[in-house]
Design a protein around this motif. Sequence first.
Motif, PDB file in Angstrom:
ATOM      1  N   UNK A 156       0.824  -1.208   0.000  1.00  0.00           N
ATOM      2  CA  UNK A 156       0.000   0.000   0.000  1.00  0.00           C
ATOM      3  C   UNK A 156       0.859   1.259   0.000  1.00  0.00           C
ATOM      4  N   UNK A 157       1.958   1.217   0.783  1.00  0.00           N
ATOM      5  CA  UNK A 157       2.865   2.377   0.806  1.00  0.00           C
ATOM      6  C   UNK A 157       3.524   2.589  -0.551  1.00  0.00           C
ATOM      7  N   UNK A 158       3.887   1.490  -1.224  1.00  0.00           N
ATOM      8  CA  UNK A 158       4.501   1.592  -2.553  1.00  0.00           C
ATOM      9  C   UNK A 158       3.517   2.182  -3.551  1.00  0.00           C
ATOM     10  N   UNK A 159       2.234   1.796  -3.459  1.00  0.00           N
ATOM     11  CA  UNK A 159       1.217   2.355  -4.365  1.00  0.00           C
ATOM     12  C   UNK A 159       1.088   3.859  -4.177  1.00  0.00           C
ATOM     13  N   UNK A 160       1.150   4.290  -2.918  1.00  0.00           N
ATOM     14  CA  UNK A 160       1.072   5.739  -2.693  1.00  0.00           C
ATOM     15  C   UNK A 160       2.288   6.442  -3.290  1.00  0.00           C
ATOM     16  N   UNK A 161       3.452   5.809  -3.170  1.00  0.00           N
ATOM     17  CA  UNK A 161       4.660   6.415  -3.744  1.00  0.00           C
ATOM     18  C   UNK A 161       4.592   6.461  -5.246  1.00  0.00           C
ATOM     19  N   UNK A 162       4.037   5.439  -5.863  1.00  0.00           N
ATOM     20  CA  UNK A 162       3.880   5.438  -7.331  1.00  0.00           C
ATOM     21  C   UNK A 162       2.970   6.569  -7.763  1.00  0.00           C
ATOM     22  N   UNK A 163       1.880   6.754  -6.988  1.00  0.00           N
ATOM     23  CA  UNK A 163       0.951   7.841  -7.331  1.00  0.00           C
ATOM     24  C   UNK A 163       1.661   9.189  -7.252  1.00  0.00           C
ATOM     25  N   UNK A 164       2.476   9.398  -6.242  1.00  0.00           N
ATOM     26  CA  UNK A 164       3.215  10.663  -6.095  1.00  0.00           C
ATOM     27  C   UNK A 164       4.190  10.870  -7.245  1.00  0.00           C
ATOM     28  N   UNK A 165       4.897   9.767  -7.670  1.00  0.00           N
ATOM     29  CA  UNK A 165       5.834   9.895  -8.783  1.00  0.00           C
ATOM     30  C   UNK A 165       5.110  10.206 -10.088  1.00  0.00           C
ATOM     31  N   UNK A 166       3.912   9.580 -10.241  1.00  0.00           N
ATOM     32  CA  UNK A 166       3.166   9.854 -11.477  1.00  0.00           C
ATOM     33  C   UNK A 166       2.716  11.300 -11.538  1.00  0.00           C
ATOM     34  N   UNK A 167       2.332  11.865 -10.415  1.00  0.00           N
ATOM     35  CA  UNK A 167       1.908  13.271 -10.399  1.00  0.00           C
ATOM     36  C   UNK A 167       3.102  14.212 -10.608  1.00  0.00           C
ATOM     37  N   UNK A 180       7.346   7.036 -18.464  1.00  0.00           N
ATOM     38  CA  UNK A 180       7.510   6.848 -17.019  1.00  0.00           C
ATOM     39  C   UNK A 180       6.162   6.552 -16.361  1.00  0.00           C
ATOM     40  N   UNK A 181       5.125   7.277 -16.727  1.00  0.00           N
ATOM     41  CA  UNK A 181       3.816   7.066 -16.126  1.00  0.00           C
ATOM     42  C   UNK A 181       3.262   5.681 -16.502  1.00  0.00           C
ATOM     43  N   UNK A 182       3.528   5.265 -17.760  1.00  0.00           N
ATOM     44  CA  UNK A 182       3.060   3.943 -18.173  1.00  0.00           C
ATOM     45  C   UNK A 182       3.751   2.855 -17.370  1.00  0.00           C
ATOM     46  N   UNK A 183       5.064   3.007 -17.160  1.00  0.00           N
ATOM     47  CA  UNK A 183       5.819   2.015 -16.379  1.00  0.00           C
ATOM     48  C   UNK A 183       5.332   1.969 -14.941  1.00  0.00           C
ATOM     49  N   UNK A 184       5.015   3.133 -14.358  1.00  0.00           N
ATOM     50  CA  UNK A 184       4.533   3.163 -12.975  1.00  0.00           C
ATOM     51  C   UNK A 184       3.165   2.482 -12.843  1.00  0.00           C
ATOM     52  N   UNK A 185       2.281   2.662 -13.834  1.00  0.00           N
ATOM     53  CA  UNK A 185       0.981   2.020 -13.784  1.00  0.00           C
ATOM     54  C   UNK A 185       1.103   0.495 -13.917  1.00  0.00           C
ATOM     55  N   UNK A 186       2.050   0.071 -14.772  1.00  0.00           N
ATOM     56  CA  UNK A 186       2.280  -1.368 -14.887  1.00  0.00           C
ATOM     57  C   UNK A 186       2.797  -1.943 -13.570  1.00  0.00           C
ATOM     58  N   UNK A 187       3.687  -1.175 -12.905  1.00  0.00           N
ATOM     59  CA  UNK A 187       4.201  -1.638 -11.618  1.00  0.00           C
ATOM     60  C   UNK A 187       3.104  -1.721 -10.573  1.00  0.00           C
TER      61      UNK A 187
END
Length: 465
Positions: A156-167, A180-187
């Motif tokens: 859950x913490x990693x998902x929040x970090x991915x959301x922050x990186x995407x923004x 980068x955003x596509x790779x983060x969504x796949x992750x």
Amino acid sequence: MSDDTIRLVTIGRLLRRRRRFLAVLAVVGALVGYGASVLYPPRYTASASVLLPGQWEQRELLTQVEIAASSAVVDRAAAKLGWDGVSGTALRDRVSAKAADGNIIEISGTADTPERAQQLSDRVAQQFVAFAARIAGGTADPGAAAGPEDLRKKVAETNRRITELARAADPGRTVESVQVRTSLEKLRTALQEAVKKLDEADPATGKAGMVVMGPAARPTGAVPPTRMQLIVAGALLFFLLAVVGHLAAARMNRRLRTEPEIAAALGSTLLGTVDVPDEGRTHRPEGQDRRARVRRLLGVGTRWDAPASQRFADEAGRRVHYRRVCARLRDRLPAPRRVLVVVPDGDEIALRAAGQLVAEAADDPSPTPTSGGNPVLRVVEVSVTRPMVPDRDTESGALIVLSAGSWTAEELAGVAAACADARHEVVGTVVAGTVRSRPARSAGRPPENAALSFAVRGPATGGSG
């Protein structure tokens, strides 16, 4: 040992003739059962049900049953209860579990009061559910059980970090930012699928969440054996033991009961059977008289397996038997002579019959055309353990009087040998019995103490031991 078959009529005769004695023994057995109920107070059992949701195999249910009654669960329940002087070791024998239909485990607790039984079963059920939740992951290590939950938190913490990186990435201005955003969504998608597979592979997902199905019902009755059951069982046990003991003693009894057996053991001729009233009493010392009263009160004064006493209409019928015996004895003697009447020591029935026989013989001493009159009889008592018969004096024969079912063949053979050693020929045998009725006394009957006055006691010379 007697070869007679034990039939229902034998048991019926035993119950009829020993009913008072058997009743006393049954009361004693009931008192013993009551004493056992005091030493072992009643116990009460309450049961609590635990539902195991999901699909469970039979061996898995048996494993949970063993866990529910294990020392780990019972010790925790004992610590929560906090009963004074009651440890987990003492409670292990009072807790049991079994698997019921529908994935339900019934946990039973036994205590000395209904309240404690209810508390024990409820507390064990609660501790079982808590303990099962700890080992739902397959191990009892708290750190290992908490591992999957920690992993979920990190995901859950990693998902929040991915959301922050995407923004933070430049939204769609450059090709690199889109990649980068596509790779983060796949992750993010890969992490969610991994968590889903972890939940599906976790055995605690479908088999956790055991539920206690309400509090245990307070028991309304004690578990067997109850006090009443112990009392009834004690009475029945003593009664059956008494019946079996009587039957076993009768089977092993070697005392002769029939007239032919008695006459054969004595090597003489049976002259007849006579009867005496069963209500008659003889003078005994105070201690023996007290014991005799107790025996009569319990109904053990006479043998239960002896033949049933005959009933005559009046005393005249009994006296006819005595006269016939005197006539047969007179016919066996060529002239009026003296005869020694031998009675085994302790045979009160035979002693009373001998006294009556002496009185009847003395009642008509006058000679008849066919004989010279009745012989003169003299009564002596002889011990069967060391039989001693007086030496022959003026007597020319011995008449043995005894009751049936009182003596063995060896004892009677010893009495006959003692008569032969004292040079007395055994001219006949008379078997005495009792009658239960008490007919009216005939006016011509001599007093009973007069009959006993012919009996003599004391040391005798001669005979064999």
